[in-house]
Design a protein around this motif. Structure first.
Motif, PDB file in Angstrom:
ATOM      1  N   LEU A  37       0.824  -1.209   0.000  1.00 45.55           N
ATOM      2  CA  LEU A  37       0.000   0.000   0.000  1.00 45.55           C
ATOM      3  C   LEU A  37       0.857   1.258   0.000  1.00 45.55           C
ATOM      4  O   LEU A  37       0.570   2.218  -0.715  1.00 45.55           O
ATOM      5  N   ALA A  38       1.935   1.248   0.791  1.00 43.27           N
ATOM      6  CA  ALA A  38       2.829   2.412   0.833  1.00 43.27           C
ATOM      7  C   ALA A  38       3.506   2.620  -0.521  1.00 43.27           C
ATOM      8  O   ALA A  38       3.605   3.757  -1.000  1.00 43.27           O
ATOM      9  N   GLY A  40       2.380   1.660  -3.476  1.00 46.20           N
ATOM     10  CA  GLY A  40       1.364   2.143  -4.406  1.00 46.20           C
ATOM     11  C   GLY A  40       1.046   3.604  -4.196  1.00 46.20           C
ATOM     12  O   GLY A  40       0.878   4.366  -5.155  1.00 46.20           O
ATOM     13  N   TRP A  41       0.974   4.004  -2.942  1.00 46.80           N
ATOM     14  CA  TRP A  41       0.694   5.413  -2.627  1.00 46.80           C
ATOM     15  C   TRP A  41       1.823   6.309  -3.128  1.00 46.80           C
ATOM     16  O   TRP A  41       1.583   7.366  -3.714  1.00 46.80           O
ATOM     17  N   ILE A  42       3.071   5.876  -2.944  1.00 46.03           N
ATOM     18  CA  ILE A  42       4.213   6.672  -3.403  1.00 46.03           C
ATOM     19  C   ILE A  42       4.226   6.775  -4.923  1.00 46.03           C
ATOM     20  O   ILE A  42       4.471   7.853  -5.483  1.00 46.03           O
ATOM     21  N   ARG A  44       1.652   6.593  -6.988  1.00 42.19           N
ATOM     22  CA  ARG A  44       0.563   7.476  -7.418  1.00 42.19           C
ATOM     23  C   ARG A  44       0.870   8.933  -7.093  1.00 42.19           C
ATOM     24  O   ARG A  44       0.553   9.840  -7.859  1.00 42.19           O
ATOM     25  N   ARG A  45       1.510   9.158  -5.960  1.00 44.73           N
ATOM     26  CA  ARG A  45       1.787  10.530  -5.521  1.00 44.73           C
ATOM     27  C   ARG A  45       2.863  11.193  -6.375  1.00 44.73           C
ATOM     28  O   ARG A  45       2.839  12.385  -6.599  1.00 44.73           O
ATOM     29  N   THR A  46       3.838  10.406  -6.821  1.00 41.82           N
ATOM     30  CA  THR A  46       4.964  10.972  -7.561  1.00 41.82           C
ATOM     31  C   THR A  46       4.853  10.741  -9.063  1.00 41.82           C
ATOM     32  O   THR A  46       5.777  11.057  -9.801  1.00 41.82           O
TER      33      THR A  46
END
Length: 51
Positions: A37-38, A40-42, A44-46
């Motif tokens: 999850l972390a 994937g979040w990174i 998507r964020r970058t």
């Protein structure tokens, strides 16, 4: 002066080993889910992409 320390050990029966393995496996599964999850979040964020 003497230290009056006493060590207390309590061993678990061998029949509980599978239960402890399930607890450890659950912990690893939780850590894996968190890492995915972390990541994937990174991504998507970058706006990273695999290509």
């Amino acid at each position: 002066m003497e230290n009056n320390l006493q060590q207390h050990l309590q061993y678990q029966p061998g029949s509980r080993i599978p239960e402890f393995h399930l607890i450890v496996a659950g912990g690893y599964l939780g850590l894996t889910a968190f890492a995915l999850l972390a990541a994937g979040w990174i991504v998507r964020r970058t706006d990273l992409s695999a290509g």
